[in-house]
Enzyme design. Structure first.
Site, mmCIF file in Angstrom:
data_model
loop_
_atom_site.group_PDB
_atom_site.id
_atom_site.type_symbol
_atom_site.label_atom_id
_atom_site.label_comp_id
_atom_site.label_asym_id
_atom_site.label_seq_id
_atom_site.Cartn_x
_atom_site.Cartn_y
_atom_site.Cartn_z
ATOM 1 N N PRO A 268 -12.738 -10.226 -13.186
ATOM 2 C CA PRO A 268 -13.180 -8.844 -13.404
ATOM 3 C C PRO A 268 -12.055 -7.858 -13.691
ATOM 4 C CG PRO A 268 -13.395 -9.455 -11.071
ATOM 5 C CD PRO A 268 -13.064 -10.708 -11.829
ATOM 6 N N ASP B 267 -10.146 -3.092 -0.178
ATOM 7 C CA ASP B 267 -9.749 -3.249 1.235
ATOM 8 C C ASP B 267 -9.485 -1.909 1.908
ATOM 9 O OD1 ASP B 267 -6.797 -2.584 0.860
ATOM 10 O OD2 ASP B 267 -6.950 -4.350 -0.422
ATOM 11 N N ASP C 212 -5.211 -0.293 -8.389
ATOM 12 C CA ASP C 212 -4.930 -1.327 -7.383
ATOM 13 C C ASP C 212 -5.785 -2.546 -7.720
ATOM 14 O OD1 ASP C 212 -4.361 -2.822 -5.154
ATOM 15 O OD2 ASP C 212 -5.492 -1.567 -3.759
ATOM 16 N N SER C 213 -5.418 -3.223 -8.782
ATOM 17 C CA SER C 213 -6.248 -4.312 -9.300
ATOM 18 C C SER C 213 -5.833 -5.663 -8.730
ATOM 19 C CB SER C 213 -6.141 -4.365 -10.825
ATOM 20 O OG SER C 213 -4.828 -4.735 -11.196
ATOM 21 N N HIS D 71 0.814 -1.214 0.000
ATOM 22 C CA HIS D 71 0.000 0.000 0.000
ATOM 23 C C HIS D 71 0.849 1.266 0.000
ATOM 24 C CE1 HIS D 71 -3.362 -2.705 1.649
ATOM 25 N NE2 HIS D 71 -3.632 -2.417 0.398
#
Length: 278
Positions: free
Chosen positions: A165, A89, A158-159, A65
């Protein structure tokens, strides 16, 4: 009789997996888009798993992150409006809001249940989602980006891995839409998988971004629970070069991984990675 042990294994390649001991299954669900699980692990604390792949853990989430957030946010001199594509998240939003100049951070997430589970079971990561500067929009990130022009200073993709998807988030047409969604001096970053196992993907994404953005850089970081532990990020910028950042600005935020000395070092690539993006 020996006590039974529960172990979780993520098959990271057809020939390799990541395994850790589970002390408890906290939550499981089959959402509209994916299988979701939150597990209590012995080594890493609580772990978010989507479609069998580790997304984040309490112990090492700061590595990912901080890397995906602070590099672009310190590269841009005044990032007021930021969008996160994916990242349900909430960890990236938490890091973004450490920057006082950010006026609004948008979380664009397709799967509402990821957000709800993270808020309930991963409060250390999702803690900033209710901040007044954060806005959550439940929609397809590709659709959102294509429908908004000249809107953001920074976009962070942020995949999940490029299956299900998230497939469209790794395609040329998406990067063109990101370019148009950014302001005239905007920039974006995307996670682009492991240099050990995803060399073709890294090469294709890097060259796709390079064909669209004047400045394109690849950087690396260490994330213990991700495949190989070595992870890549691709940054595309219309104006600002991350290698020309005034690193003295970096000291003013609280981090566990990212720091002024590390910023430029992240862009020093091993020879085999340089070869990938030639």
């Amino acid at each position: 009789m020996a006590e039974m042990e529960l172990w979780f294994t993520e098959q990271q390649t057809p020939d390799l997996g990541f395994t850790c001991k589970i002390t408890k299954t906290i939550y499981t669900a089959k959402t509209q888009y994916q299988d979701l699980a939150i597990l209590e692990t012995k080594q890493f604390g609580r772990m978010l798993v989507l479609d069998g792949a580790v997304q984040t853990t309490i112990a090492d989430e700061f590595c990912y992150h901080e890397l995906i957030s602070h590099v672009p946010l310190f590269t841009h001199p005044n990032p007021k409006k930021v969008a996160v594509i994916g990242g349900g998240d909430g960890g990236v939003i938490r890091e973004i809001l450490k920057h006082d100049e950010v006026e609004k951070a948008y979380l664009i997430e397709i799967d509402r249940e990821v957000i709800e589970a993270s808020k309930k079971y991963l409060p250390e990561i999702s803690c900033a989602l209710d901040d007044e500067r954060a806005e959550v929009i439940i929609t397809d990130g590709i659709k959102f980006v294509s429908e908004n022009k000249n809107m953001f200073d920074v976009i962070i993709v942020d995949s999940t891995d490029p299956v299900g998807p998230a497939v469209g988030l790794f395609q040329d047409s998406f990067y063109k839409a990101v370019f148009e969604c950014l302001k005239e001096d905007g920039l974006f970053v995307a996670q682009t998988e492991s240099p050990f196992y995803d060399q073709d993907l890294i090469k294709n994404v890097f060259h796709a971004v390079k064909s669209i953005f004047p400045i394109t850089r690849l950087y690396l970081g260490f994330i213990p629970t991700y495949p190989s532990g070595l992870w890549s990020f691709t940054l595309g910028s219309k104006k600002y070069d991350p290698l020309e950042v005034d690193v003295s600005r970096i000291k003013r935020i609280d981090t566990k991984y990212y720091n002024p000395e590390l910023h430029k070092a992240l862009f020093a690539l091993p020879t085999f990675v340089q070869e990938i993006i030639k």
